[in-house]
Design a protein around this motif. Sequence first.
Motif, PDB file in Angstrom:
ATOM      1  N   ASN A  17       0.828  -1.203   0.000  1.00  0.00           N
ATOM      2  CA  ASN A  17       0.000   0.000   0.000  1.00  0.00           C
ATOM      3  C   ASN A  17       0.868   1.262   0.000  1.00  0.00           C
ATOM      4  O   ASN A  17       0.545   2.247   0.609  1.00  0.00           O
ATOM      5  N   LYS A  18       1.979   1.171  -0.697  1.00  0.00           N
ATOM      6  CA  LYS A  18       2.871   2.318  -0.804  1.00  0.00           C
ATOM      7  C   LYS A  18       3.039   2.675  -2.268  1.00  0.00           C
ATOM      8  O   LYS A  18       2.830   1.860  -3.153  1.00  0.00           O
ATOM      9  N   LYS A  19       3.424   3.903  -2.496  1.00  0.00           N
ATOM     10  CA  LYS A  19       3.607   4.380  -3.859  1.00  0.00           C
ATOM     11  C   LYS A  19       5.061   4.817  -4.004  1.00  0.00           C
ATOM     12  O   LYS A  19       5.562   5.600  -3.202  1.00  0.00           O
ATOM     13  N   ALA A  20       5.752   4.283  -4.997  1.00  0.00           N
ATOM     14  CA  ALA A  20       7.137   4.666  -5.261  1.00  0.00           C
ATOM     15  C   ALA A  20       7.170   5.592  -6.469  1.00  0.00           C
ATOM     16  O   ALA A  20       6.549   5.319  -7.492  1.00  0.00           O
ATOM     17  N   ILE A  21       7.888   6.685  -6.314  1.00  0.00           N
ATOM     18  CA  ILE A  21       8.016   7.661  -7.386  1.00  0.00           C
ATOM     19  C   ILE A  21       9.502   7.899  -7.624  1.00  0.00           C
ATOM     20  O   ILE A  21      10.262   8.109  -6.672  1.00  0.00           O
ATOM     21  N   VAL A  22       9.927   7.853  -8.863  1.00  0.00           N
ATOM     22  CA  VAL A  22      11.317   8.149  -9.203  1.00  0.00           C
ATOM     23  C   VAL A  22      11.337   9.480  -9.940  1.00  0.00           C
ATOM     24  O   VAL A  22      10.673   9.650 -10.964  1.00  0.00           O
ATOM     25  N   TYR A  23      12.084  10.418  -9.373  1.00  0.00           N
ATOM     26  CA  TYR A  23      12.260  11.720  -9.995  1.00  0.00           C
ATOM     27  C   TYR A  23      13.595  11.717 -10.732  1.00  0.00           C
ATOM     28  O   TYR A  23      14.649  11.572 -10.118  1.00  0.00           O
ATOM     29  N   HIS A  24      13.551  11.863 -12.043  1.00  0.00           N
ATOM     30  CA  HIS A  24      14.761  11.851 -12.863  1.00  0.00           C
ATOM     31  C   HIS A  24      15.232  13.273 -13.120  1.00  0.00           C
ATOM     32  O   HIS A  24      14.442  14.145 -13.459  1.00  0.00           O
ATOM     33  N   ASP A  25      16.526  13.475 -12.956  1.00  0.00           N
ATOM     34  CA  ASP A  25      17.158  14.732 -13.347  1.00  0.00           C
ATOM     35  C   ASP A  25      18.015  14.405 -14.563  1.00  0.00           C
ATOM     36  O   ASP A  25      19.129  13.896 -14.447  1.00  0.00           O
ATOM     37  N   TYR A  26      17.468  14.653 -15.731  1.00  0.00           N
ATOM     38  CA  TYR A  26      18.145  14.251 -16.959  1.00  0.00           C
ATOM     39  C   TYR A  26      19.406  15.067 -17.225  1.00  0.00           C
ATOM     40  O   TYR A  26      20.318  14.604 -17.900  1.00  0.00           O
ATOM     41  N   ALA A  27      19.486  16.256 -16.671  1.00  0.00           N
ATOM     42  CA  ALA A  27      20.675  17.077 -16.860  1.00  0.00           C
ATOM     43  C   ALA A  27      21.881  16.465 -16.148  1.00  0.00           C
ATOM     44  O   ALA A  27      22.988  16.446 -16.690  1.00  0.00           O
ATOM     45  N   SER A  28      21.669  15.970 -14.935  1.00  0.00           N
ATOM     46  CA  SER A  28      22.791  15.404 -14.174  1.00  0.00           C
ATOM     47  C   SER A  28      22.813  13.870 -14.221  1.00  0.00           C
ATOM     48  O   SER A  28      23.681  13.249 -13.602  1.00  0.00           O
ATOM     49  N   HIS A  29      21.882  13.280 -14.935  1.00  0.00           N
ATOM     50  CA  HIS A  29      21.781  11.820 -15.062  1.00  0.00           C
ATOM     51  C   HIS A  29      21.649  11.153 -13.690  1.00  0.00           C
ATOM     52  O   HIS A  29      22.243  10.116 -13.424  1.00  0.00           O
ATOM     53  N   SER A  30      20.876  11.754 -12.823  1.00  0.00           N
ATOM     54  CA  SER A  30      20.655  11.181 -11.501  1.00  0.00           C
ATOM     55  C   SER A  30      19.155  11.000 -11.281  1.00  0.00           C
ATOM     56  O   SER A  30      18.341  11.536 -12.022  1.00  0.00           O
ATOM     57  N   ALA A  31      18.840  10.239 -10.250  1.00  0.00           N
ATOM     58  CA  ALA A  31      17.437   9.991  -9.934  1.00  0.00           C
ATOM     59  C   ALA A  31      17.275   9.907  -8.421  1.00  0.00           C
ATOM     60  O   ALA A  31      18.182   9.517  -7.702  1.00  0.00           O
ATOM     61  N   GLU A  32      16.104  10.296  -7.958  1.00  0.00           N
ATOM     62  CA  GLU A  32      15.775  10.209  -6.538  1.00  0.00           C
ATOM     63  C   GLU A  32      14.513   9.374  -6.401  1.00  0.00           C
ATOM     64  O   GLU A  32      13.530   9.610  -7.093  1.00  0.00           O
TER      65      GLU A  32
END
Length: 75
Positions: A17-32
């Motif tokens: 019952n949890k929601k996972a969200i990945v935030y991509h920063d395409y400029a720095s090629h990183s994700a949170e």
Amino acid sequence: MPGASFASRKQVVIVVNKKAIVYHDYASHSAELVVEDFCKTKSSTRSVVITKGLANILTEHKRQQVEQMEKLGQV
């Protein structure tokens, strides 16, 4: 609980019952990765049947995570 009727003694039903969200920063090629403690809708909650062995492994892993967070002062 949906799905609980077909779980045997060697199986465990867990409810996701949890929601996972990945935030991509395409400029720095990183994700949170952000995990929220709720789903968007009630129908988004899922029951998953796993073996007791896997449930034991997950329980031990969670215990180790909590222990590590306590050592780091994050709890």
